[in-house]
Design an enzyme around this catalytic site. Structure first.
Site, PDB file in Angstrom:
ATOM      1  N   HIS A  42      26.207  60.240  43.466  1.00 13.08           N
ATOM      2  CA  HIS A  42      26.709  60.463  42.113  1.00 13.08           C
ATOM      3  C   HIS A  42      25.646  60.565  41.269  1.00 13.08           C
ATOM      4  O   HIS A  42      24.928  59.659  40.601  1.00 13.08           O
ATOM      5  CB  HIS A  42      27.730  59.489  41.540  1.00 13.08           C
ATOM      6  CG  HIS A  42      29.038  59.215  42.298  1.00 13.08           C
ATOM      7  ND1 HIS A  42      28.806  58.621  43.548  1.00 13.08           N
ATOM      8  CD2 HIS A  42      30.241  59.617  42.075  1.00 13.08           C
ATOM      9  CE1 HIS A  42      29.954  58.528  44.216  1.00 13.08           C
ATOM     10  NE2 HIS A  42      31.026  58.954  43.110  1.00 13.08           N
ATOM     11  N   GLY A 172      34.997  55.313  32.458  1.00 15.97           N
ATOM     12  CA  GLY A 172      35.970  54.957  33.456  1.00 15.97           C
ATOM     13  C   GLY A 172      36.018  53.370  33.226  1.00 15.97           C
ATOM     14  O   GLY A 172      37.321  53.012  33.299  1.00 15.97           O
ATOM     15  N   ILE A 203      32.753  62.599  29.973  1.00 17.09           N
ATOM     16  CA  ILE A 203      33.254  63.301  31.318  1.00 17.09           C
ATOM     17  C   ILE A 203      33.922  62.302  32.261  1.00 17.09           C
ATOM     18  O   ILE A 203      33.274  61.146  32.494  1.00 17.09           O
ATOM     19  CB  ILE A 203      32.057  64.126  31.613  1.00 17.09           C
ATOM     20  CG1 ILE A 203      31.727  64.969  30.821  1.00 17.09           C
ATOM     21  CG2 ILE A 203      32.419  64.704  33.070  1.00 17.09           C
ATOM     22  CD1 ILE A 203      32.597  66.200  30.751  1.00 17.09           C
ATOM     23  N   HIS A 275      29.192  64.819  38.299  1.00 16.15           N
ATOM     24  CA  HIS A 275      29.509  62.980  38.607  1.00 16.15           C
ATOM     25  C   HIS A 275      29.307  63.013  40.078  1.00 16.15           C
ATOM     26  O   HIS A 275      28.575  61.877  40.243  1.00 16.15           O
ATOM     27  CB  HIS A 275      30.837  63.128  38.142  1.00 16.15           C
ATOM     28  CG  HIS A 275      31.416  61.727  38.638  1.00 16.15           C
ATOM     29  ND1 HIS A 275      31.056  60.635  37.807  1.00 16.15           N
ATOM     30  CD2 HIS A 275      32.373  61.391  39.530  1.00 16.15           C
ATOM     31  CE1 HIS A 275      31.747  59.660  38.396  1.00 16.15           C
ATOM     32  NE2 HIS A 275      32.606  60.169  39.575  1.00 16.15           N
ATOM     33  N   ARG A 367      51.675  20.368  43.056  1.00 14.25           N
ATOM     34  CA  ARG A 367      50.882  21.055  42.069  1.00 14.25           C
ATOM     35  C   ARG A 367      50.489  19.695  41.383  1.00 14.25           C
ATOM     36  O   ARG A 367      49.377  19.525  40.784  1.00 14.25           O
ATOM     37  CB  ARG A 367      51.708  21.870  41.069  1.00 14.25           C
ATOM     38  CG  ARG A 367      53.007  21.150  40.370  1.00 14.25           C
ATOM     39  CD  ARG A 367      53.747  22.062  39.313  1.00 14.25           C
ATOM     40  NE  ARG A 367      54.968  21.248  38.967  1.00 14.25           N
ATOM     41  CZ  ARG A 367      55.649  21.718  37.869  1.00 14.25           C
ATOM     42  NH1 ARG A 367      55.161  22.753  37.176  1.00 14.25           N
ATOM     43  NH2 ARG A 367      56.826  21.424  37.653  1.00 14.25           N
ATOM     44  N   GLU A 421      45.100  37.534  33.735  1.00 16.71           N
ATOM     45  CA  GLU A 421      44.952  37.021  34.967  1.00 16.71           C
ATOM     46  C   GLU A 421      43.654  37.679  36.097  1.00 16.71           C
ATOM     47  O   GLU A 421      42.882  37.382  36.641  1.00 16.71           O
ATOM     48  CB  GLU A 421      45.905  37.164  36.094  1.00 16.71           C
ATOM     49  CG  GLU A 421      47.098  36.159  35.853  1.00 16.71           C
ATOM     50  CD  GLU A 421      47.982  36.479  34.593  1.00 16.71           C
ATOM     51  OE1 GLU A 421      48.943  35.728  34.231  1.00 16.71           O
ATOM     52  OE2 GLU A 421      47.938  37.804  33.967  1.00 16.71           O
ATOM     53  N   HIS A 471      53.659  27.098  41.966  1.00 15.16           N
ATOM     54  CA  HIS A 471      54.890  27.702  42.131  1.00 15.16           C
ATOM     55  C   HIS A 471      55.080  28.969  43.316  1.00 15.16           C
ATOM     56  O   HIS A 471      55.210  29.932  43.134  1.00 15.16           O
ATOM     57  CB  HIS A 471      55.417  28.611  41.066  1.00 15.16           C
ATOM     58  CG  HIS A 471      55.387  27.619  39.308  1.00 15.16           C
ATOM     59  ND1 HIS A 471      54.551  26.882  39.311  1.00 15.16           N
ATOM     60  CD2 HIS A 471      56.651  27.303  38.829  1.00 15.16           C
ATOM     61  CE1 HIS A 471      54.802  25.884  38.149  1.00 15.16           C
ATOM     62  NE2 HIS A 471      56.066  26.283  37.698  1.00 15.16           N
ATOM     63  N   ARG A 530      56.053  23.718  42.957  1.00  6.56           N
ATOM     64  CA  ARG A 530      56.477  23.100  41.725  1.00  6.56           C
ATOM     65  C   ARG A 530      57.607  22.112  41.839  1.00  6.56           C
ATOM     66  O   ARG A 530      57.696  21.204  41.236  1.00  6.56           O
ATOM     67  CB  ARG A 530      57.603  24.428  41.135  1.00  6.56           C
ATOM     68  CG  ARG A 530      58.336  23.877  39.772  1.00  6.56           C
ATOM     69  CD  ARG A 530      59.498  25.015  39.395  1.00  6.56           C
ATOM     70  NE  ARG A 530      59.952  24.673  38.112  1.00  6.56           N
ATOM     71  CZ  ARG A 530      61.232  25.027  37.720  1.00  6.56           C
ATOM     72  NH1 ARG A 530      61.781  25.754  38.643  1.00  6.56           N
ATOM     73  NH2 ARG A 530      61.665  24.612  36.486  1.00  6.56           N
TER      74      ARG A 530
END
Length: 675
Positions: A42, A172, A203, A275, A367, A421, A471, A530
């Site tokens: 690239h 990007g 671009i 690119h 847990r 997350e 869980h 859980r």
């Protein structure tokens, strides 16, 4: 005010416009030569951002190639990893262990110059980048870790940790959702030593960035709490001024660099064609002519550029030596500080970490058991820090009396990642890469899907992240199928270099944590429940430390070759045990298999002693997808698994609905021997 602390006077040697231009064009020439020789790569980013790179690397970036792991070095992250030819060219010129031959072997098998940067493969590469946006999030983690370690080790006249983190990213990266998560967190924490250079060339592969995005990036980052600047990315004076302003900022800084992709290429500059494909021999010659480089001299580096980088290298070596003297005075000559440094950077796990606590004498959810392990480990491992995606009260991941990391105080041990997350996982990667901290993150297991791209990079990079996934099955119950994992176990197990551990009861949870802390070559996922689980009486059954084997014989009615082997993991193990013991006329063996990956590391002799190949009648009991279990159970095995989505109901009802009862498991065991 961020500034450069005690290092500022060494950083500020200036160069003329002509010197910067020559250096930038040599970077361009090396990059397009490497790409053309590989016939792959690239060129757009290296040609477009070389001017910014020349100013940053020659005047501001605080590194020491002779001591490339210097703890207080500046971090440079190329988030748009497809522009790696530029990074390798910079590393070569700066004096890292990247030779011209390495540039000639760009993208070739076994080279230290792969297509996208990889941590641990190339000297000077700070992060594995390529999946867009993750490098930016890694850098947020690095900047946070610097502040956290500074809060623990720095003294006013002895800043052991005092560095900047710089990022190159592009359109990007900015479109990817992770950039929103990471940038929001960085602004919230006021990470003033973080500077992002946004290669705004408008671009993408399909054409103009405006085809898919009309964001006002400057206003977006201002809303996050960042300082934003805009410069002509080919004007050395503007670039220099912006960096100086960033160093004085009390917030993270975004420098929007208006650039031309493929700068210097007469026929491809400014177009999507620049690119992701080599320029071609003719266009390469024309580009070199436009840049004032010898057209037929590949991998050309004039003495003037060598001397510029060598001078920079020498000044950085002196700076590093100054830091080493300070380290010797503050740490090596101080037994208390030396012990503290070892606790953070030694990499070991204290002997007998869980020998005294936690003690489990009544049933509880794993847990809760995991939470108790975190408290016990935190007492003896000051380097242990972590946080959750807004679920700490539920997944029991809060370090008691550990304090909170905030923009005003980085001495805390609890990180509020927010409901981000993917960002959490990639920031965690950056914190660990920085060094000194063992970092865990936590969320519900079903949301591991949001984390997968960053888990994959952690696995590829050998980053020892720890994930607490609570869980962990349909036993979530009333929350229903959106929160009940089914295929996630199989998905994580399919990912190379990820260790997945599902402890069978509270007593096995400390062993799971110990295995995770001892694993320094890749990430570990600890899956916890859980619902409350009964205790396995370790006076009557093998010790919980057998978890380190990955699988072990929990019980067998009598010796010899069993009639049937029942394999279970996690919360289903006790159910399988009770069912096997209720089938009085069969010699059943119950195998507890908390971790496929740990089991695969055992010698073949041990593995065969657990899963006796002479017994082909096998039953698998696990509250997740059956996918992959054939490797241990065989094609004809009976599967008590879940290959559909769950439902919303009390878990005791779901247990009956899906067949995870003692009576049903016993019936399946009997049926397995009927043929």
């Amino acid at each position: 005010m961020s500034g450069c602390g005690v290092w500022g006077s060494v950083l500020m040697r200036n160069f003329t416009q002509e010197e910067y231009r020559l250096a930038a064009n040599v970077i361009r020439g090396l990059s397009i030569d490497a790409i053309q020789k590989a016939n792959s790569g690239h060129p757009g980013l290296p040609l477009g951002m070389a001017d910014v790179a020349a100013v940053l690397w020659l005047r501001y970036l605080k590194t020491c190639p002779r001591f490339s792991k210097w703890p207080s070095r500046d971090r440079f992250v190329l988030s748009g990893g497809h522009g790696s030819a530029m990074l390798y060219s910079l590393l070569h010129l700066a004096g890292y262990k990247v030779s011209l031959d390495d540039l000639r072997n760009f993208r070739q098998l076994g080279s230290c110059t792969p297509g996208h940067p990889e941590l641990g493969v190339t000297d000077g590469v700070e992060a594995t980048t390529g999946p867009l946006g993750q490098g930016l999030a890694n850098a947020v983690g690095m900047a946070a870790a610097e502040r956290m370690l500074a809060a623990r080790f720095n003294k006013p006249d002895a800043p052991l940790f005092d560095n900047q983190t710089y990022v190159f990213c592009g359109d990007g990266d900015m479109m990817e959702g992770i950039s929103h998560e990471a940038a929001s967190l960085a602004g919230h924490l006021k990470l003033s030593k973080l500077t992002v250079f946004y290669d705004s060339n408008d671009i993408t592969i399909e054409g103009a960035a405006g085809l898919a995005s009309s964001d006002n990036t400057a206003e977006r980052f201002k809303a996050y709490g960042w300082k934003t600047l805009s410069v002509d990315g080919h004007d050395y004076g503007q670039i220099d001024s912006a960096i100086r302003r960033a160093l004085k900022s009390d917030a993270p800084t975004l420098i929007i660099c208006r650039t031309v992709i493929g700068w210097g290429s007469p026929n491809k500059a400014g177009s999507a064609k620049a690119h992701g494909e080599p320029l071609g021999e003719e266009e390469k010659r024309l580009t070199k002519r436009a840049l004032g480089l010898p057209e037929d001299a590949d991998f050309y580096v004039p003495d003037a550029v060598r001397k510029m980088f060598a001078a920079r290298n020498s000044s950085m070596a002196r700076l590093c030596s100054k830091w080493k003297r300070m380290f010797k005075e503050q740490v090596s000559g101080n037994p208390e500080m030396a012990a503290k440094w070892e606790a953070f950077f030694g990499g070991g796990v204290p002997e007998g970490l869980f020998s005294e606590s936690p003690v489990f004498d009544k049933p509880c959810a794993t847990r809760a058991a995991s939470g108790a392990c975190i408290q016990a480990a935190a007492l003896r491992m000051p380097c242990l820090v972590g946080g959750s995606a807004d679920l700490a009260p539920s997944n029991k991941s809060w370090i008691e009396d550990g304090g909170t990391v905030s923009s005003d105080d980085f001495s805390g041990r609890n990180f509020h990642f927010g409901i981000r997350e993917l960002g959490m996982c990639a920031v965690q990667n950056g914190m660990i890469i920085y060094g000194g901290l063992r970092v865990f993150s936590a969320t519900f297991f079903v949301f591991s899907d949001y984390m997968r791209p960053a888990i994959r990079v952690a696995a590829l990079s050998g980053i020892p992240a720890i994930y607490v996934f609570s869980h962990d099955s349909f036993y979530v119950g009333e929350d229903g199928p959106t929160h009940e994992p089914v295929e996630q176990l199989a998905a994580l197990r399919a990912m190379p270099n990820v260790t997945v551990i599902r402890p069978a009861d509270p007593t096995e949870t400390p062993a799971a944590w110990l295995a995770a802390l001892r694993n320094t070559s890749g990430p570990t996922a600890i899956l916890v429940t859980r619902q409350t689980l009964p205790l396995i009486d370790r006076n009557a059954y093998p010790p919980a430390s057998m978890l380190e084997k990955g699988a072990y014989v929990l019980w067998q009615r009598v010796g010899g070759v069993p009639d049937v082997i029942v394999i279970a993991s996690g919360s289903e193990t006790v159910t399988a045990l009770k069912a096997a013991q209720s089938v009085g006329d069969l010699n059943v063996r119950v195998v507890n298999m908390p971790s496929w990956e740990l089991f695969e590391k055992q010698p073949e002799e041990y593995r065969f002693s657990v899963l006796d190949p002479r017994c082909r009648r096998r039953v698998v009991v696990e509250a997740g997808s059956s996918f992959g279990w054939e490797r241990y159970a065989g094609a004809g095995a009976k599967m008590i698994t879940l290959d559909t989505y769950g439902a919303s109901a009390p878990y005791s009802e779901l247990e009956r609905k899906y067949g995870f009862t003692v009576d049903n498991v016993a019936a399946v065991i009997r049926r397995s021997t009927a043929v």
